[in-house]
Scaffold this motif. Structure first.
Motif, PDB file in Angstrom:
ATOM      1  N   THR A  99       0.824  -0.800   0.768  1.00 15.87           N
ATOM      2  CA  THR A  99       0.410  -0.099   0.428  1.00 15.87           C
ATOM      3  C   THR A  99       0.810   1.378   0.135  1.00 15.87           C
ATOM      4  O   THR A  99       0.733   2.117  -0.270  1.00 15.87           O
ATOM      5  N   LEU A 100       1.888   0.918   0.539  1.00 16.07           N
ATOM      6  CA  LEU A 100       3.137   2.681   0.929  1.00 16.07           C
ATOM      7  C   LEU A 100       3.851   2.488  -1.047  1.00 16.07           C
ATOM      8  O   LEU A 100       4.309   3.596  -1.264  1.00 16.07           O
ATOM      9  N   GLU A 101       3.663   1.544  -1.031  1.00 19.30           N
ATOM     10  CA  GLU A 101       4.246   1.099  -2.638  1.00 19.30           C
ATOM     11  C   GLU A 101       3.710   1.839  -3.100  1.00 19.30           C
ATOM     12  O   GLU A 101       3.936   3.110  -4.222  1.00 19.30           O
ATOM     13  N   PHE A 102       2.403   1.913  -3.548  1.00 23.36           N
ATOM     14  CA  PHE A 102       1.399   2.235  -4.348  1.00 23.36           C
ATOM     15  C   PHE A 102       1.078   3.370  -4.257  1.00 23.36           C
ATOM     16  O   PHE A 102       0.767   4.711  -5.152  1.00 23.36           O
ATOM     17  N   LEU A 103       1.200   4.250  -2.822  1.00 24.61           N
ATOM     18  CA  LEU A 103       1.068   5.796  -2.522  1.00 24.61           C
ATOM     19  C   LEU A 103       2.180   6.036  -3.161  1.00 24.61           C
ATOM     20  O   LEU A 103       1.789   7.028  -3.624  1.00 24.61           O
TER      21      LEU A 103
END
Length: 166
Positions: A99-103
């Motif tokens: 999720t952090l990578e996506f953001l």
């Protein structure tokens, strides 16, 4: 199914309510923990398809996606995803880190033309005086806020304890 939802998010206005409805449609006999895991799985795949679709559009010469549509949906979707992080839809640290990578990827995509560095701070304080520059779009603010929320989640004791136990 997730690929269709990804297309819907990039091509329709206010698609986040449809995503929310799809995530909430589950059989009555399923327990809450399973529902959260299923939502996390669906959101992880949605993030993958959406990221690929937006990156492909940026790389192509002829832009096919309308930024006004997907940026509005990305704003609401980022809040929805990070809220699900906090309620436990991503039980393993890998899901939270994806999720952090996506953001971060969405922020990088947004800053491809250097727009973020050229803006003025939006604070009302004494030190936030800026002249002659433009403000950020609301979806960029949402991405920043939700990236910060995800980073803060990574420092919560349960997340740290899970990572140390492995």
């Amino acid at each position: 199914m997730v690929e269709i939802i990804s297309d819907f998010v990039t091509e329709q206005m206010k698609a986040s309510s449809v995503v929310e409805v799809v995530l909430e449609i589950v059989p009555l006999y399923v327990d809450a923990e399973f529902i959260l895991v299923l939502q996390g799985l669906c959101l992880t795949r949605l993030m993958n398809f959406l990221e690929r679709r937006l990156l492909r559009d940026v790389e192509e010469d002829e832009k096919k996606l309308d930024k006004t549509k997907w940026s509005l949906n990305l704003d609401a979707l980022s809040w929805m995803i990070v809220d699900r992080v906090y309620i436990g839809a991503f039980p393993q640290p890998a899901g939270v880190l994806k999720t952090l990578e996506f953001l971060l990827s969405m922020l990088q995509l947004t800053n491809k033309d250097g727009r973020i560095e050229e803006t003025i701070p939006t604070g009302k304080g004494l030190f936030s005086i800026g002249r002659g520059s433009k403000q950020l779009d609301t979806y960029i603010h949402a991405l920043f806020k939700n990236t910060n929320r995800t980073i803060l989640y990574c420092f919560l004791p349960p997340f740290l304890a899970y990572g140390l136990a492995e």
